[in-house]
Motif scaffolding. Structure first.
Motif, short mmCIF file in Angstrom:
data_model
loop_
_atom_site.label_atom_id
_atom_site.label_comp_id
_atom_site.label_asym_id
_atom_site.label_seq_id
_atom_site.Cartn_x
_atom_site.Cartn_y
_atom_site.Cartn_z
N TYR A 193 39.38 43.00 -82.99
CA TYR A 193 38.67 43.98 -82.18
C TYR A 193 39.67 44.94 -81.52
O TYR A 193 40.77 44.53 -81.14
N LYS A 245 33.51 49.28 -77.59
CA LYS A 245 32.52 50.24 -77.08
C LYS A 245 31.09 49.83 -77.42
O LYS A 245 30.15 50.15 -76.70
N ASP A 246 30.90 49.12 -78.52
CA ASP A 246 29.56 48.77 -78.97
C ASP A 246 29.29 47.30 -78.66
O ASP A 246 29.57 46.41 -79.47
N GLY A 247 28.77 47.05 -77.47
CA GLY A 247 28.49 45.67 -77.08
C GLY A 247 27.41 45.04 -77.92
O GLY A 247 27.45 43.82 -78.18
N ARG A 248 26.44 45.84 -78.37
CA ARG A 248 25.37 45.29 -79.20
C ARG A 248 25.93 44.77 -80.52
O ARG A 248 25.56 43.67 -80.97
N ALA A 249 26.81 45.53 -81.15
CA ALA A 249 27.40 45.09 -82.42
C ALA A 249 28.21 43.81 -82.23
O ALA A 249 28.18 42.91 -83.07
N TRP A 283 34.49 40.26 -73.89
CA TRP A 283 33.83 41.56 -74.05
C TRP A 283 33.88 42.37 -72.76
O TRP A 283 34.18 43.57 -72.77
N SER A 342 35.72 45.85 -72.67
CA SER A 342 34.87 47.02 -72.53
C SER A 342 35.23 47.85 -71.30
O SER A 342 34.86 49.01 -71.20
N ALA A 351 20.99 45.21 -86.45
CA ALA A 351 21.88 46.35 -86.21
C ALA A 351 21.13 47.49 -85.55
O ALA A 351 19.96 47.72 -85.83
#
Length: 352
Positions: free
Chosen positions: A77, A82-86, A166, A170, A352
């Motif tokens: 990583y 930036k993409d916490g959902r991913a 995370w 982040s 996704a």
């Protein structure tokens, strides 16, 4: 640019999973209602001379899992996620499908044991509260005793540290070795103070130790520098373990010894034959399946053979030992190829 696959380190994870399988070989000697292993089972188990340290201390492989996770996460990583959902979807797709399947299977096997034997072998906690905690991967946030598919305990505490990782990544765009070292030290202090309540703090210590080492490796440009770091770490680990004994080995000694191995494997990733890398990758892919499938395999053996002394006699046989490992490897490989990998791809697309 695609991040190169760390096949040697993933193979190291697979070897650690095999150590857990051998450590849990003692389950075959605790199939009775008292759930207590024969006190000298490491002396009568197969290859006791060569594997005595694994039979008695193989649980340390779990700490190696955590350290590898910290190393690999930091390597894979970017400094800022930036993409916490991913990130969340990737973790769910990787961990949850196999966990759910093995949890349901172990529950069915425990129900069968209650009907036929009158008790649940190995683990006594068999109730709705423990089941629901396992269902949401929260079974061992607080130490309440092993239950259902017991080995999942290490994953349940690791997911908490994923959240910390995370949150850290982040919010700090330039995460570095010093930040990881501070978090490792903080978790170590919490573990030394509250370690009897939860394993989350021990997990954080090893995870961020691995993250620190990955940041150090990413900051080095030569194999010579990484090799020197590996030698320094292994030397520290050996000296610390020799001076402080088993307790020292399971903390800073282990971080030095196995951290040095991680650095060395990272340094020589591109210098080993391709065939060896493929074998390491194969073993690494099977590691999660090995970890979660071996306990239901053991339960099945207890139900089929029975909890009488016959199982303990069979477990002393090298043929039984190799059959246990071979069946576990076979099931884990089938699981990865035909269930884990397809389920991961499906969930990543669906969520996704």
């Amino acid at each position: 640019m695609k991040t190169p696959y760390l096949s040697l380190i993933d193979g190291f994870r697979g070897l650690a999973a095999l150590c857990v399988l051998i450590y849990h070989y003692g389950h075959f000697f605790m199939a009775g209602p008292d759930r207590t292993a024969i006190y000298d089972f490491p002396d009568i188990a197969p290859f006791s001379d060569a594997l005595s340290i694994v039979y008695s201390e193989g649980d340390f492989a779990v700490q190696i899992f955590w350290m590898i996770s910290g190393f690999v996460f930091t390597y894979v990583y970017p400094a800022q996620i930036k993409d916490g959902r991913a990130f969340l979807v990737n973790r769910i797709a990787r961990l949850y499908p196999l966990h759910l399947v093995t949890l349901i299977l172990v529950t069915a096997l425990f129900l069968a044991a209650r009907l036929t034997l009158g008790y649940t072998p190995i683990y006594a906690n068999f109730d709705l509260e423990h089941f629901l905690a396992q269902l949401v991967l929260a079974s061992d946030w607080v130490n309440t005793g092993y239950s259902f598919n017991g080995p999942i305990w290490s994953v349940s505490v690791e997911v908490v540290i994923y959240g910390v990782f995370w949150a850290l990544s982040s919010r700090l765009a330039h995460q570095n070795a010093l930040i990881s070292a501070v978090f490792a030290a903080g978790f170590f202090a919490l573990f030394m103070t509250f370690g009897n309540l939860t394993e989350i703090f021990r997990c954080g210590f090893f995870f961020f130790s691995g993250a620190m080492l990955a940041r150090m490796c990413l900051g080095l440009t030569s194999r010579i520098g990484m090799s020197a770091l590996a030698v320094l770490l292994i030397t520290e680990g050996l000296v610390f373990s020799a001076y402080f004994g088993v307790g020292g080995f399971k903390t800073l000694g282990g971080v030095g010894l196995f951290g040095g191995m991680l650095v060395a494997l990272y340094a020589f990733e591109g210098a080993v034959p391709e065939r060896f890398r493929r074998v390491s990758e194969w073993l690494g892919e099977s590691s999660y399946g090995l970890y979660l499938w071996h306990f239901p395999i053991q339960l099945s053996a207890i139900l089929i053979i029975g909890p009488s002394g016959q199982l303990e006699v069979l477990a002393q046989s090298p043929a039984f030992f190799f059959s246990y490992l071979a069946i576990s490897l076979f099931v884990a490989r089938l699981s990865y190829r035909y269930f884990e990998a397809p389920a991961r791809r499906y969930l990543r697309r669906a969520l996704a």
